[in-house]
Design an enzyme around this catalytic site. Structure first.
Site, short mmCIF file in Angstrom:
data_model
loop_
_atom_site.label_atom_id
_atom_site.label_comp_id
_atom_site.label_asym_id
_atom_site.label_seq_id
_atom_site.Cartn_x
_atom_site.Cartn_y
_atom_site.Cartn_z
N ASP A 19 32.02 45.64 28.64
CA ASP A 19 30.57 45.75 28.11
C ASP A 19 30.75 47.56 28.43
OD1 ASP A 19 29.70 43.16 28.08
OD2 ASP A 19 30.18 42.77 30.10
N ARG A 275 44.05 43.90 26.04
CA ARG A 275 43.24 42.50 25.65
C ARG A 275 41.91 43.18 25.16
NH1 ARG A 275 41.89 41.90 32.50
NH2 ARG A 275 40.08 43.30 32.74
N GLU A 277 38.21 44.12 24.53
CA GLU A 277 37.82 44.43 23.09
C GLU A 277 38.25 46.15 23.35
OE1 GLU A 277 33.85 43.62 21.86
OE2 GLU A 277 33.68 45.35 20.60
N ASP A 278 38.17 46.53 24.67
CA ASP A 278 38.52 47.86 23.36
C ASP A 278 39.38 48.62 24.41
OD1 ASP A 278 37.33 51.30 23.88
OD2 ASP A 278 37.37 51.05 26.05
O1 TRH Z 1 38.42 44.66 30.62
P1 TRH Z 1 38.09 43.28 29.27
O2 TRH Z 1 39.32 42.24 29.45
O3 TRH Z 1 36.81 43.36 28.87
C1 TRH Z 1 36.56 42.42 28.63
C2 TRH Z 1 36.47 42.13 27.01
O4 TRH Z 1 35.72 42.97 26.60
C3 TRH Z 1 35.50 41.05 26.49
O5 TRH Z 1 35.45 40.82 25.09
C4 TRH Z 1 33.65 40.78 26.91
O6 TRH Z 1 33.30 39.95 26.30
C5 TRH Z 1 34.38 40.81 28.28
O7 TRH Z 1 35.14 42.14 29.08
C6 TRH Z 1 32.67 40.80 29.77
O8 TRH Z 1 38.77 44.59 28.70
P2 TRH Z 1 38.60 45.53 27.69
O9 TRH Z 1 37.44 45.31 26.98
O10 TRH Z 1 40.06 46.02 26.85
O11 TRH Z 1 37.82 47.02 28.58
C7 TRH Z 1 39.08 47.19 29.80
C8 TRH Z 1 38.46 48.56 29.48
O12 TRH Z 1 39.51 49.74 31.32
C9 TRH Z 1 39.26 49.53 28.69
O13 TRH Z 1 38.16 50.56 28.30
C10 TRH Z 1 40.31 49.96 29.10
C11 TRH Z 1 40.17 50.06 30.63
N1 TRH Z 1 41.39 50.75 31.69
C12 TRH Z 1 41.04 51.92 32.22
O14 TRH Z 1 40.29 52.41 31.27
N2 TRH Z 1 42.32 52.12 33.33
C13 TRH Z 1 43.15 51.19 33.13
O15 TRH Z 1 44.34 51.67 34.26
C14 TRH Z 1 43.18 50.04 32.34
C15 TRH Z 1 44.21 48.79 32.70
C16 TRH Z 1 42.17 49.82 31.69
#
Ligand code: TRH
Length: 385
Positions: A19, A275, A277-278
């Site tokens: 989010d 994983r 979305e982002d």
């Molecule tokens: O954290 P998430 O599983 O978020 C999820 C999804 O968005 C899902 O659809 C939603 O319903 C739920 O949250 C509430 O995965 P996502 O979306 O990939 O977000 C992870 C973020 O973390 C992404 O911007 C990449 C970032 N990230 C870093 O900035 N540094 C890191 O070291 C890593 C591993 C990730």
């Protein structure tokens, strides 16, 4: 400044990072690329700080990269309303704020930014108007997506050039890995970045890689997969700095770094497990073969979403190639615990790496042709003001 110059984004963090990850990326881009005055209301600054370590968790208001970041809680008072208001992922604009919106002669453009999906129905719901039951306000659904009839996905201007410059410069890769506190992987190893929700498939794939002929170096930022890594190596826990080896496998546990650093980790790896979305979208911009852990939903609603994406993404692949990709993704998301089954599926997937790399370049070009989500939001808002 245009009449749509002031934007407020409301972000309520449900769980994980998605989010705030998307809201923050959007807020930055609206300000940096569209010259808009953006306020980002967030109810969980601790989670936000993981993505932006410079953030002050204790501050009610702070300015970061030109965006005004405001702590949002039940007692938040609103002295003004913006021209465009975005409810990110089901966040509810507070009633007190809505009353002020309704009191304006010309109410703000009000948008409900939805979750990303490849399903067909989102094209029909994208841009639909939904009147408020009581107030003279209309909220519009805005669906990110993978086709021209959706809002597109986020991509910062210049991202592709940054990536190209990174790939052209071996020293940049070395520097990025050092910044992640990683030691140089064996030159012939497949470098895999691993970000996921954890579960039995992690141990199974580690086992398959350990037993395989090809060296694999896993770079895993600390998080949900860490307990599975520890279990595999018979350790009580692992934390950043851990370097572990078994058979053909090396695992390096890394710190959790900023979003910009994370892009470089994706570019520096040969294959990205992502994983939600982002990170899923960032892996598509990275163009290397990627494997998606979809966010689990009640009633197994995530399975049709997974297959809808594969249907779209895989449309240009040979049927057998798509089958192999689907099979590995399906087993990974199912949490397949058998190293033999998962390892065989991985091998079929990895045999496609060159085909996938070429395919992903075309896929990224198609996504880019839909224009990025921030630009599409701005255009939509301007049409309605
Ligand atoms: O954290 P998430 O599983 O978020 C999820 C999804 O968005 C899902 O659809 C939603 O319903 C739920 O949250 C509430 O995965 P996502 O979306 O990939 O977000 C992870 C973020 O973390 C992404 O911007 C990449 C970032 N990230 C870093 O900035 N540094 C890191 O070291 C890593 C591993 C990730």
């Amino acid at each position: 400044m245009s009449t749509a110059a002031r934007w407020d984004i409301f972000c309520s963090v449900v769980d994980h990072f998605g989010d705030i990850a998307v809201s923050w990326r959007l807020a930055r881009q609206l300000h940096a690329e569209h010259g808009l005055a953006v306020r980002l209301f967030v109810d969980d600054l601790a989670t936000f700080r993981r993505l932006w370590p410079g953030l002050d968790e204790t501050a009610d208001a702070q300015r970061i990269l030109g965006v005004e970041v405001l702590r949002w809680h039940a007692g938040t008072r609103f002295d003004s309303v913006a021209d465009v208001v975005v409810d990110a992922f089901g966040s509810r604009t507070p009633d007190a704020y809505l009353e002020r919106m309704a009191a304006r002669t010309r109410p703000p453009v009000w948008l409900n930014l939805e979750y990303l999906s490849a399903e067909d129905w989102i094209e029909d719901c994208h841009r639909l108007a939904s009147p408020h039951p009581r107030l003279p306000l209309t909220r519009y659904f805005f669906f990110p997506g993978f086709t021209a009839r959706t809002g597109g996905v986020l991509e910062e201007r210049g991202l592709a050039s940054l990536r190209a410059a990174f790939l052209a410069d071996a020293a940049a890769r070395t520097a990025a890995l050092e910044n992640w506190e990683a030691t140089a992987p064996d030159p012939d190893a497949i470098v895999v970045s691993l970000f996921g929700y954890g579960g039995p498939a992690v141990g199974a794939v580690l086992q398959a890689w350990a037993a395989g002929d090809q060296s694999v170096c896993v770079l895993a930022p600390e998080g949900r997969v860490s307990p599975d890594i520890a279990r595999f190596f018979d350790l009580p826990r692992v934390s950043r700095g851990a370097r572990l080896r078994r058979g053909s496998l090396e695992v390096q546990v890394l710190p959790f770094r900023s979003q910009d650093d994370y892009d470089r980790l994706l570019w520096a790896s040969d294959c990205n497990f992502v994983r939600g979305e982002d990170s899923f979208v960032r892996a598509q911009w990275a163009e290397n073969p990627f494997v998606w852990s979809i966010y689990l939903q009640d009633g197994a609603a995530h399975w049709p979403k997974l297959h809808a994406f594969l249907d779209r993404y895989g449309a240009g692949l040979e049927p057998q190639a798509l089958w192999n990709v689907r099979e590995f993704w399906r087993l990974w998301n199912r949490g397949e615990p058998s190293p033999e089954i998962l390892g065989a599926a991985w091998q079929r997937f990895w045999n496609l790496r060159e085909e996938l790399q070429a395919h992903n370049a075309g896929w990224a070009a198609n996504l880019r042709a839909n224009r990025d989500l921030a630009t599409n939001l701005v255009r939509f808002a301007i049409e309605r003001l």
